[in-house]
Write a protein that holds these residues in place. Structure first.
Motif, short mmCIF file in Angstrom:
data_model
loop_
_atom_site.label_atom_id
_atom_site.label_comp_id
_atom_site.label_asym_id
_atom_site.label_seq_id
_atom_site.Cartn_x
_atom_site.Cartn_y
_atom_site.Cartn_z
N ASP A 1 0.83 -1.21 0.00
CA ASP A 1 0.00 0.00 0.00
C ASP A 1 0.87 1.26 0.00
OD1 ASP A 1 -2.41 -1.35 0.00
OD2 ASP A 1 -2.54 -1.44 2.18
N VAL A 2 1.94 1.22 0.79
CA VAL A 2 2.85 2.36 0.85
C VAL A 2 3.55 2.56 -0.48
CG1 VAL A 2 4.84 3.35 2.04
CG2 VAL A 2 3.18 2.00 3.33
N PHE A 3 4.03 1.46 -1.07
CA PHE A 3 4.74 1.54 -2.36
C PHE A 3 3.80 2.05 -3.46
CE2 PHE A 3 7.48 -2.14 -0.67
CZ PHE A 3 8.32 -1.25 -0.03
N LEU A 4 2.55 1.58 -3.45
CA LEU A 4 1.58 2.03 -4.44
C LEU A 4 1.27 3.51 -4.26
CD1 LEU A 4 -0.31 1.25 -6.77
CD2 LEU A 4 -2.04 0.66 -5.06
N LEU A 5 1.20 3.96 -3.01
CA LEU A 5 0.98 5.37 -2.74
C LEU A 5 2.13 6.21 -3.29
CD1 LEU A 5 -0.84 7.45 -1.18
CD2 LEU A 5 0.72 7.13 0.76
N LEU A 6 3.37 5.76 -3.08
CA LEU A 6 4.54 6.48 -3.59
C LEU A 6 4.56 6.52 -5.11
CD1 LEU A 6 7.25 5.05 -1.15
CD2 LEU A 6 6.29 7.36 -1.11
N ALA A 7 4.06 5.44 -5.74
CA ALA A 7 4.13 5.34 -7.19
C ALA A 7 3.01 6.09 -7.90
CB ALA A 7 4.08 3.86 -7.61
N THR A 8 1.86 6.25 -7.26
CA THR A 8 0.71 6.81 -7.95
C THR A 8 0.40 8.25 -7.58
OG1 THR A 8 -0.76 5.89 -6.24
CG2 THR A 8 -0.39 4.55 -8.21
N PHE B 1 -6.91 14.90 6.52
CA PHE B 1 -7.52 14.29 7.69
C PHE B 1 -7.06 12.83 7.72
CE2 PHE B 1 -11.15 11.87 9.52
CZ PHE B 1 -11.05 12.36 10.81
N CYS B 2 -6.30 12.46 8.74
CA CYS B 2 -5.54 11.21 8.71
C CYS B 2 -6.39 10.01 9.11
CB CYS B 2 -4.33 11.32 9.64
SG CYS B 2 -3.19 9.92 9.46
N GLN B 3 -6.78 9.25 8.12
CA GLN B 3 -7.37 7.94 8.33
C GLN B 3 -7.05 7.10 7.10
OE1 GLN B 3 -11.58 8.37 8.83
NE2 GLN B 3 -11.97 8.76 6.69
N ILE B 4 -7.14 5.79 7.25
CA ILE B 4 -6.65 4.89 6.20
C ILE B 4 -7.40 5.08 4.89
CG2 ILE B 4 -8.16 3.00 6.94
CD1 ILE B 4 -5.85 1.09 6.16
N ASP B 5 -8.71 5.34 4.94
CA ASP B 5 -9.48 5.50 3.71
C ASP B 5 -9.13 6.79 2.98
OD1 ASP B 5 -10.85 3.13 4.13
OD2 ASP B 5 -12.42 4.08 5.31
N GLU B 6 -8.68 7.79 3.71
CA GLU B 6 -8.27 9.05 3.08
C GLU B 6 -6.86 8.94 2.52
OE1 GLU B 6 -9.87 11.95 2.66
OE2 GLU B 6 -11.74 11.29 3.59
N LEU B 7 -6.01 8.15 3.18
CA LEU B 7 -4.62 8.04 2.75
C LEU B 7 -4.47 7.06 1.59
CD1 LEU B 7 -1.65 8.85 3.34
CD2 LEU B 7 -1.55 6.87 4.89
N PHE B 8 -4.96 5.85 1.76
CA PHE B 8 -4.87 4.81 0.73
C PHE B 8 -6.20 4.75 0.00
CE2 PHE B 8 -1.97 2.92 4.11
CZ PHE B 8 -0.82 3.42 3.54
N ARG B 9 -6.40 5.65 -0.95
CA ARG B 9 -7.71 5.81 -1.60
C ARG B 9 -7.75 5.27 -3.01
NH1 ARG B 9 -8.08 11.81 -3.96
NH2 ARG B 9 -5.89 12.13 -4.48
N HIS B 10 -6.62 4.77 -3.52
CA HIS B 10 -6.60 4.22 -4.89
C HIS B 10 -7.49 2.97 -4.96
CE1 HIS B 10 -5.04 2.57 -8.67
NE2 HIS B 10 -4.52 3.77 -8.90
N PRO B 11 -8.20 2.73 -6.07
CA PRO B 11 -9.05 1.52 -6.18
C PRO B 11 -8.28 0.23 -5.95
CG PRO B 11 -9.55 3.06 -7.95
CD PRO B 11 -8.37 3.63 -7.24
N ILE B 12 -7.01 0.19 -6.34
CA ILE B 12 -6.22 -1.02 -6.10
C ILE B 12 -6.04 -1.25 -4.60
CG2 ILE B 12 -3.95 -2.10 -6.44
CD1 ILE B 12 -3.74 -0.68 -9.09
N HIS B 13 -5.85 -0.15 -3.84
CA HIS B 13 -5.76 -0.27 -2.39
C HIS B 13 -7.00 -0.96 -1.82
CE1 HIS B 13 -2.79 3.32 -2.23
NE2 HIS B 13 -2.13 2.21 -1.98
N LEU B 14 -8.15 -0.49 -2.24
CA LEU B 14 -9.40 -1.01 -1.70
C LEU B 14 -9.59 -2.48 -2.07
CD1 LEU B 14 -11.71 2.05 -2.56
CD2 LEU B 14 -10.49 1.56 -0.43
N LYS B 15 -9.28 -2.82 -3.32
CA LYS B 15 -9.44 -4.21 -3.75
C LYS B 15 -8.47 -5.13 -3.02
CE LYS B 15 -11.45 -7.22 -6.43
NZ LYS B 15 -12.89 -7.50 -6.30
#
Length: 328
Positions: free
Chosen positions: A156-163, A174-188
């Motif tokens: 998830d961290v690597f995908l965040l850095l890449a996208t 506003f710090c929560q996981i859904d706000e930080l890792f919001r890419h569709p790949i993260h959710l899937k």
């Protein structure tokens, strides 16, 4: 807490707690965090003071669970308080806190599953317990638990850095996981990994409980010694408590779905829904751990009691006793 239903940059709907509600929520969370961490700190100190615990895989796994819970509780309580003080914090800091929180949250059910297996081996395969449950293998399993959590979290961290653009990490959210890792790949990926965790851990727990339950019935039918029957019954009860705690921990894997459904139905109670979810999913399971594995264990309880009694006695100075005697 201010709360928003939007993404990083757009705020479409904001709710605010009253001042008294903010104070009450923060006092509740901080009080629970301090109490649980104080109890866990006492358990860790007791473990360190007595060498008998160093050579027992069960206590090593237990103390790893306690340390993991302390890290998880500290990070989540810090994040909770920061969200009220600053509301939006730096993305890099948010990423660090959320990553540690997710790491330790995923560690808990895995640790519980390993403890259930150790309990099963001790009851159903007692002659091979010393062979299977060695100190070295215990530490290898603890390393494997962190490795499995890393496999689930670090992508998830690597995908965040890449996208995401570099500018994002210098902004605030506003710090929560859904706000930080919001890419569709993260959710899937989260849904798939949580489902796998859920199935594997629950199957492990169910298998160990059934085998221990059958062992208890066999021992009773064979009229085994009361001590052995008592150990089997205690192990069975421990596995049941495993299941209750694990049920609370597993809410982590479905909490986001329940929250979304509740927020969709009751958007005006957004903050209260998240607060209740936080207490039930993040704090309550950490309150159960010391009771299930520390205070219920006779050996650990005896050493903990001695330590607490010594602390009380050492706080009474000889001068105080002498003054008391002179008065009478």
């Amino acid at each position: 807490m201010n709360s928003s239903s939007s993404g990083f940059n757009v705020s479409t709907l904001i709710y605010r707690d009253s001042y008294s509600t903010v104070v009450a929520k923060n006092v509740i969370v901080m009080a629970l965090g301090l109490i649980i961490n104080y109890i866990n700190g006492s358990l860790i100190h007791t473990f360190r003071k007595h060498q008998i615990f160093y050579v027992n895989p069960r206590y090593i796994l237990f103390i790893h669970l306690v340390v993991n819970d302390m890290i998880q509780l500290t990070t989540t309580v810090s994040l909770f308080v920061l969200s009220y003080i600053f509301y939006r914090i730096n993305v890099s800091l948010c990423c660090l806190i959320v990553t540690f929180s997710v790491f330790t949250t995923l560690n808990t059910p895995l640790n519980l599953a390993v403890m259930a297996v150790e309990c099963y081996i001790a009851i159903c395969l007692p002659l091979r317990h010393a062979e299977f449950c060695t100190i070295k293998r215990t530490y290898i399993l603890i390393g494997s638990i962190w490795a499995m959590s890393a496999v689930s979290t670090l992508p998830d961290v690597f995908l965040l850095l890449a996208t995401e653009p570099v500018e994002l990490f210098h902004s605030t959210i506003f710090c929560q996981i859904d706000e930080l890792f919001r890419h569709p790949i993260h959710l899937k990926k989260r849904e798939v990994s949580y489902t796998v965790y859920l199935i594997v851990v629950w199957l492990t727990l169910l298998y160990t409980y059934i085998r221990i339950f059958l062992a208890a019935r066999t021992a009773k039918a064979a009229k085994a010694a009361k001590a052995a029957e008592g150990d089997t019954k205690k192990a069975r009860n421990t596995i049941l408590l495993h299941g209750f705690q694990l049920l609370l921990c597993m809410l982590t894997y479905v909490a986001h779905l329940i929250r979304k459904a509740l927020v969709y139905s009751f958007p005006e109670h957004y903050i209260n829904i998240f607060f209740a979810s936080y207490i039930i999913v993040q704090i309550l399971p950490r309150f159960i751990s010391p009771i299930v594995y520390g205070l219920r264990d006779n050996t650990f309880r005896q050493h903990l009691k001695k330590y607490l009694l010594c602390t009380v006695r050492s706080s009474i100075k000889p001068q105080t006793v002498l003054k008391f005697m002179l008065l009478y």
